[in-house]
Scaffold this active site. Structure first.
Site, PDB file in Angstrom:
ATOM      1  N   GLY A 120      49.078  48.749  41.963  1.00 32.38           N
ATOM      2  CA  GLY A 120      49.487  47.204  43.002  1.00 32.38           C
ATOM      3  C   GLY A 120      50.844  46.892  42.063  1.00 32.38           C
ATOM      4  O   GLY A 120      51.093  47.199  40.889  1.00 32.38           O
ATOM      5  N   ASN A 121      51.218  46.094  42.746  1.00 34.52           N
ATOM      6  CA  ASN A 121      52.659  44.976  41.960  1.00 34.52           C
ATOM      7  C   ASN A 121      52.498  44.112  42.225  1.00 34.52           C
ATOM      8  O   ASN A 121      52.166  43.211  43.230  1.00 34.52           O
ATOM      9  CB  ASN A 121      53.778  45.812  42.301  1.00 34.52           C
ATOM     10  CG  ASN A 121      54.632  46.261  43.356  1.00 34.52           C
ATOM     11  OD1 ASN A 121      54.653  44.555  44.601  1.00 34.52           O
ATOM     12  ND2 ASN A 121      54.119  46.971  44.241  1.00 34.52           N
ATOM     13  N   HIS A 122      53.571  42.883  41.597  1.00 32.50           N
ATOM     14  CA  HIS A 122      53.205  41.871  41.559  1.00 32.50           C
ATOM     15  C   HIS A 122      54.242  40.904  43.176  1.00 32.50           C
ATOM     16  O   HIS A 122      54.404  39.522  43.102  1.00 32.50           O
ATOM     17  CB  HIS A 122      54.007  41.209  40.730  1.00 32.50           C
ATOM     18  CG  HIS A 122      53.146  41.432  39.252  1.00 32.50           C
ATOM     19  ND1 HIS A 122      51.652  40.831  39.216  1.00 32.50           N
ATOM     20  CD2 HIS A 122      53.388  42.084  38.138  1.00 32.50           C
ATOM     21  CE1 HIS A 122      51.490  41.393  37.997  1.00 32.50           C
ATOM     22  NE2 HIS A 122      52.110  41.826  37.902  1.00 32.50           N
TER      23      HIS A 122
END
Ligand code: CTP
Length: 403
Positions: free
Chosen positions: A212-214
């Site tokens: 995923g990412n932030h």
């Protein structure tokens, strides 16, 4: 569909004879699909009963700061009332109420509500002809207009005093027409469908792990909210997030992976007039998702093969007909050049650049600092602002370039 459909109209009634026409006004607003709450000055209750207005509006009608209940006093919260409405319509607005509004003379619940209201305010004055024409009254109206209040005209004709001239409240039908015209002007995206992607995507490795990412999804949500405020019908396709979306008056389609997002977006793409891709879509996804949790071993792990995801925005760019297509570019080096390349490669009408070089821009923050690049390659740089303000700037640019 009427511009009033789904709108929350706060109706303020002050004490003039024209108040007897307000039950009809409430009826007409409700017929157009609006929800109406009524706040009256105490004097207005001599001209029309709160009970009548409560029956036609199907809501409690307030005229005092407190209401006596059976065993305790209830405080009528003017701040809550003031922030409830999409529009505050004051009809009839008497000379006394106009004066109190202009001078912040907070002597009743209606004026307190007016002073707390954040929504647009429209007033339909009603008074005798000499009162209306009096320079002091004209000065108050001019002052209210200067403060951003929309002052409707009065009608001419027989007045309660027996005189005839300018000072009658507009008829309820005319007030509703004018209100709709006002809403049309302040809702430039009325009748348009806006599709927005937001948030990260999660690409499953096994049942418990993902890539995923932030991204928080906040920028996309701010865009969706603003598009809705401009009158658009909004669909927000959003990846996993921690945001409270329960108050959002837009269609929310929650998705998890890039593939889910792709499917949801393509379903809505044809019908949209404006599309903004604000999502941080994963560029790669595991080729296979393990059915069971991967067990730890002492060896290096090399068996998660990553394959590219579909570039949703590029696909929309290739398929687009009349859609106005806006992408985002998050860059760390050579920002303007990379953003320009993306704009051309994905056939976009505009691209919004945020650089990770800027401390105020990026994932997880409440602020953003953007540069808007239009189809011709012209760029407009903005200072760091909240994501809500950035959303306003982006739509102002879109409206400038999109006929
Ligand atoms: N985008 C998309 N689908 C993808 C990847 C990106 O729709 N699979 C969209 C994003 O929503 C954004 C734009 O493409 O509007 C640019 O995303 P960005 O991550 O900045 O660039 P990429 O095209 O992924 O290229 P790179 O990661 O190499 O910078």
């Amino acid at each position: 569909m009427s511009l009033l459909a789904g709108k929350k109209i706060l109706l303020g009634i002050s004490g003039g004879i024209a108040a007897y026409k307000t039950p009809l006004l409430v009826r007409l607003l409700i017929k157009q699909g609006a929800t109406v709450r009524v706040v009256m000055t105490p004097a207005a209750t001599d001209f029309v009963t709160p009970l009548t207005l409560s029956v036609v509006s199907q809501n409690e009608v307030l005229s005092t700061f407190t209401s006596p209940a059976t065993d305790h006093e209830v405080w009528n919260d003017h701040v809550e009332l003031g922030s409830w409405g999409d529009v505050f319509l004051i009809a009839p607005a008497t000379a006394n109420t106009l004066s109190a509004m202009a001078h912040a003379k907070c002597n009743n619940l209606l004026i307190a509500t007016y002073l707390s209201a954040r929504c647009p305010v429209l007033i339909a004055p009603a008074m005798d002809l000499d009162m209306y024409a009096h320079p002091a009254n004209q000065k108050n109206m001019a002052s209210l207009q200067e403060q951003g209040v929309e002052v409707l005209p009065v009608a001419s004709g027989p007045l309660a005093s027996g005189l005839s001239g300018a000072g009658r409240m507009l008829e309820p039908e005319e007030i509703v027409d004018r209100l709709q015209k006002f809403l049309r002007q302040s809702a430039p995206l009325h009748g348009q469908k806006v599709l927005i992607t937001a948030g990260p995507t999660y690409e499953a490795i096994d049942p418990v792990r993902f890539i995923g990412n932030h991204s928080s999804g906040r920028m996309g949500v701010a865009l969706a909210q603003h598009a809705q405020r401009l009158g658009a019908q909004v669909t927000l396709v959003i990846g996993p997030n921690q945001l409270d979306l329960s108050d959002l008056a837009v269609e929310v389609i929650p998705v998890v992976s890039a593939q889910d997002m792709h499917q949801a977006v393509m379903k809505h793409f044809d019908a949209a007039q404006i599309v903004i891709a604000a999502a941080a879509v994963a560029d790669y996804t595991p080729k296979h998702t393990f059915d069971q949790k991967i067990k730890k071993s002492a060896q290096a792990m090399t068996n998660v093969e990553l394959v590219p995801t579909v570039d949703i925005l590029a696909e929309m760019g290739a398929q687009k007909k009349n859609q106005f297509l806006v992408g985002f570019a998050l860059e760390t080096t050579d920002e303007l050049a990379h953003a320009q390349q993306k704009r051309k490669a994905k056939n976009l009408d505009a691209i919004v650049l945020n650089s990770l070089q800027d401390a105020e821009a990026g994932f997880g923050l409440k602020t953003n600092k953007i540069t808007y690049i239009d189809k011709k390659g012209n760029s407009t740089a903005f200072s760091a602002k909240t994501k809500e303000e950035v959303a306003e700037d982006i739509f102002a640019q879109i409206l400038k370039h999109h006929a």
